[in-house]
Motif scaffolding. Structure first.
Motif, PDB file in Angstrom:
ATOM      1  N   THR A  47      26.447  33.958  35.058  1.00 44.37           N
ATOM      2  CA  THR A  47      25.075  34.504  35.123  1.00 44.37           C
ATOM      3  C   THR A  47      24.744  35.310  33.870  1.00 44.37           C
ATOM      4  O   THR A  47      24.178  36.390  33.959  1.00 44.37           O
ATOM      5  CB  THR A  47      24.937  35.431  36.352  1.00 44.37           C
ATOM      6  N   ARG A  92      35.911  30.714  40.880  1.00 49.21           N
ATOM      7  CA  ARG A  92      35.452  29.385  40.449  1.00 49.21           C
ATOM      8  C   ARG A  92      36.583  28.395  40.178  1.00 49.21           C
ATOM      9  O   ARG A  92      36.412  27.211  40.458  1.00 49.21           O
ATOM     10  CB  ARG A  92      34.512  29.503  39.261  1.00 49.21           C
ATOM     11  N   GLY A 107      31.993  29.159  30.708  1.00 51.24           N
ATOM     12  CA  GLY A 107      32.712  29.941  29.698  1.00 51.24           C
ATOM     13  C   GLY A 107      34.201  30.011  29.984  1.00 51.24           C
ATOM     14  O   GLY A 107      34.832  31.040  29.760  1.00 51.24           O
ATOM     15  N   THR A 109      38.005  29.616  29.360  1.00 52.65           N
ATOM     16  CA  THR A 109      38.897  29.538  28.199  1.00 52.65           C
ATOM     17  C   THR A 109      40.004  28.519  28.451  1.00 52.65           C
ATOM     18  O   THR A 109      40.612  28.509  29.536  1.00 52.65           O
ATOM     19  CB  THR A 109      39.540  30.913  27.937  1.00 52.65           C
ATOM     20  N   ARG A 114      46.499  27.405  32.514  1.00 52.31           N
ATOM     21  CA  ARG A 114      45.496  26.672  33.298  1.00 52.31           C
ATOM     22  C   ARG A 114      45.744  25.159  33.215  1.00 52.31           C
ATOM     23  O   ARG A 114      45.504  24.440  34.178  1.00 52.31           O
ATOM     24  CB  ARG A 114      44.095  27.032  32.805  1.00 52.31           C
ATOM     25  N   THR A 183      29.998  40.692  39.367  1.00 52.38           N
ATOM     26  CA  THR A 183      29.487  40.838  37.999  1.00 52.38           C
ATOM     27  C   THR A 183      28.557  42.042  37.849  1.00 52.38           C
ATOM     28  O   THR A 183      28.674  42.809  36.888  1.00 52.38           O
ATOM     29  CB  THR A 183      28.747  39.547  37.578  1.00 52.38           C
ATOM     30  N   GLN A 200      35.310  41.780  28.100  1.00 54.91           N
ATOM     31  CA  GLN A 200      35.037  40.396  28.516  1.00 54.91           C
ATOM     32  C   GLN A 200      34.904  39.576  27.245  1.00 54.91           C
ATOM     33  O   GLN A 200      34.949  40.132  26.135  1.00 54.91           O
ATOM     34  CB  GLN A 200      33.699  40.347  29.286  1.00 54.91           C
ATOM     35  N   ASP A 201      34.659  38.274  27.380  1.00 54.89           N
ATOM     36  CA  ASP A 201      34.302  37.468  26.212  1.00 54.89           C
ATOM     37  C   ASP A 201      33.111  38.151  25.529  1.00 54.89           C
ATOM     38  O   ASP A 201      32.183  38.609  26.214  1.00 54.89           O
ATOM     39  CB  ASP A 201      33.857  36.063  26.648  1.00 54.89           C
TER      40      ASP A 201
HETATM   41  N1  LIG Z   1      36.621  33.060  29.215  1.00 53.11           N
HETATM   42  C1  LIG Z   1      37.170  33.890  30.239  1.00 53.11           C
HETATM   43  C2  LIG Z   1      36.088  34.630  31.005  1.00 53.11           C
HETATM   44  C3  LIG Z   1      35.190  33.705  31.750  1.00 53.11           C
HETATM   45  C4  LIG Z   1      33.986  34.480  32.224  1.00 53.11           C
HETATM   46  O1  LIG Z   1      34.136  35.500  32.886  1.00 53.11           O
HETATM   47  N2  LIG Z   1      32.820  34.046  31.835  1.00 53.11           N
HETATM   48  C5  LIG Z   1      31.657  34.838  31.970  1.00 53.11           C
HETATM   49  C6  LIG Z   1      30.504  34.155  31.317  1.00 53.11           C
HETATM   50  S1  LIG Z   1      30.809  33.813  29.599  1.00 53.11           S
HETATM   51  C7  LIG Z   1      31.305  35.028  33.429  1.00 53.11           C
HETATM   52  O2  LIG Z   1      31.391  34.107  34.205  1.00 53.11           O
HETATM   53  N3  LIG Z   1      30.910  36.212  33.823  1.00 53.11           N
HETATM   54  C8  LIG Z   1      30.518  36.485  35.164  1.00 53.11           C
HETATM   55  C9  LIG Z   1      29.131  36.075  35.447  1.00 53.11           C
HETATM   56  O3  LIG Z   1      28.407  35.664  34.540  1.00 53.11           O
HETATM   57  O4  LIG Z   1      28.721  36.198  36.617  1.00 53.11           O
HETATM   58  C10 LIG Z   1      38.031  33.101  31.185  1.00 53.11           C
HETATM   59  O5  LIG Z   1      38.035  31.865  31.103  1.00 53.11           O
HETATM   60  O6  LIG Z   1      38.739  33.702  32.004  1.00 53.11           O
END
Ligand SMILES: N[C@@H](CCC(=O)N[C@@H](CS)C(=O)NCC(=O)O)C(=O)O
Length: 340
Positions: A47, A92, A107, A109, A114, A183, A200-201
């Motif tokens: 999100t 997820r 997003g 990684t 994995r 989040t 975070q990223d």
């Molecule tokens: N790249 C990392 C983090 C993945 C991640 O948390 N992505 C973000 C978006 S780039 C996300 O989903 N955040 C929570 C959200 O947006 O609700 C992973 O693969 O563990």
């Protein structure tokens, strides 16, 4: 070797070949079969504005969303045959494994754990990222090295959870982790002062910054703690679906390399370059060989554009520079294998 023996070998080999071709045509594989029966691709997303977020009309928009639409075009020739559902980073990957999603464009990684331990497959990296730290400006912190003893918000289920521990251990510093799944709770922990920083990223932090009440009160520290190559993630067991994901992403990169855009793609239909003719389906032989509509790549570029267009549409407004996400011939890391 007798002639008869050679003939029988040839017939046996031909039969095996024919059976292989027939089985490829008959069964696409569990994920692709499910997608085709359902008439819709199910995509797990996050999100973060710029990457994936519903607009005021509830329409999903963003960099990764366009890749979901591109997949729907490749499979169905129709960008609307895709359903986006947000789920937390914690939930997820198990949901993907359970078949609730056909692909994650959230997003994710690429990591060896994995791939091997959890058994996921990855498409091409479509966004090269790195882990960042977001702090309040009034903390006076300008570098991660000043965070010794800090309380740091971490989102559970992310690579960030593991990287931050490595980072502090390596630097012989201490920190108190506060692990949060939700989040909005994760982001508001920084606003409320519950934590000194969130990690975070950096793509995620830059996007989420726009959702904070006073974005100018925060600063993204200059350090990147890790490499975060973000790629479509898939459950194992369907090679054909994996290849569709691979070549859909490659098509956007290859189109940018050739200078083919959503605006000018029609003029390229007259190109005399045989590679471009194969790519756009003017020469249908390549599409026929891979079993997609001859116009699949044309339709993707016409509808969502090439990589640069997708990037500029969604990420330029957030101030993102291309950086590593430039093409290989422009000093970046993006490189499509040949369309032949
Ligand atoms: N790249 C990392 C983090 C993945 C991640 O948390 N992505 C973000 C978006 S780039 C996300 O989903 N955040 C929570 C959200 O947006 O609700 C992973 O693969 O563990």
């Amino acid at each position: 070797m007798t002639t008869r023996w050679r003939w029988s070998q040839w017939i046996a080999a031909s039969l095996v070949g024919a059976i292989c071709v027939m089985s490829t045509a008959a069964s696409a594989g569990p994920t692709l079969d499910r997608i085709k029966t359902r008439g819709l691709i199910k995509v797990g997303v996050g999100t973060t504005p710029g990457f994936f977020a519903p607009d005021n009309n509830g329409q999903w928009k963003g960099f990764f969303i366009d890749y979901g639409r591109a997949l729907a075009i490749a499979v169905f020739g129709d960008a609307s045959k895709v359903e986006f559902t947000s789920s937390s980073p914690q939930q997820r990957l198990p949901a993907l494994q359970a078949g609730e999603f056909d692909v994650l464009l959230s997003g994710v990684t690429v990591t060896v754990t994995r791939a091997f331990k959890l058994g996921f497959h990855f498409g091409p990296t479509i966004f090269y990222d790195g882990q960042g730290l977001l702090v309040r400006k009034d903390s006076g912190v300008t570098s991660a090295s000043q965070l010794d003893g800090a309380t740091i918000g971490i989102q559970s289920g992310t690579t960030g959870e593991l990287n931050i521990a490595d980072f502090f251990r390596k630097n012989r510093h201490k920190f108190t982790p506060v692990t949060i799944e939700d989040t909005s709770e994760f982001v508001s922990a920084l606003e409320s002062g519950r934590v000194d920083a969130i990690t975070q990223d950096s793509s995620d932090l830059v996007g989420k910054l726009t959702q904070l009440k006073k974005p100018n009160d925060y600063v993204l520290l200059p350090e990147r703690l890790s490499k975060e190559p973000l790629a479509p993630a898939l459950a194992a067991g369907d090679d054909r679906w994996l290849e569709i994901v691979n070549w859909t992403a490659n098509a956007t990169i290859q189109a940018e390399e050739w200078g083919i855009t959503s605006e000018n793609v029609d003029s390229f239909l007259k190109s005399e370059d045989p590679a471009i003719q194969r790519f756009l389906g003017v020469d249908p032989s390549l599409a026929q060989a891979i079993g997609l509509d001859p116009k699949w790549a044309y339709n993707i570029i016409k509808t969502v554009g090439n990589y640069g267009e997708i990037f500029d549409r969604h990420l330029k407004p957030l101030g993102w520079q291309r950086g590593y996400n430039k093409l290989w011939n422009d000093g970046g890391l993006l490189y499509s294998p040949p369309f032949r």
